[in-house]
Design a protein around this motif. Sequence first.
Motif: not given
Length: 94
Positions: A2-4, A7-9, A29-34, A54-58
């Motif tokens: 699994t790809l993850v 995102v760090v805010l 913005h950061a996710v879209s740009a990346a 999709m898998h994301k960790v914030v």
Amino acid sequence: ETLVQYVVLRRDLAGEGWPMGSIVAQGCHAVSAALWEMREEANVVEYCKDIDNMHKVVLGARDEKTLRKVAQKLEDQGLKFRLWVEQPEDFATA
């Protein structure tokens, strides 16, 4: 495997009066740009194939200094990332 995407805010922005929506927008913005800047990378192509799963960790960084330290560690490790710098303020947010 699994790809993850991580995102760090900046957590301090809420204490500085930023609305939650504006803070979340910084991460967007950061996710879209990346994703756009790395769109031809094999892992990004694979990650976007199943867009509904999709898998994301914030994660949170205490402040801009801490966020920039995280960015430096990623750079030192040769990992690809996108630091979002809000304009015209010119400070890192995600």
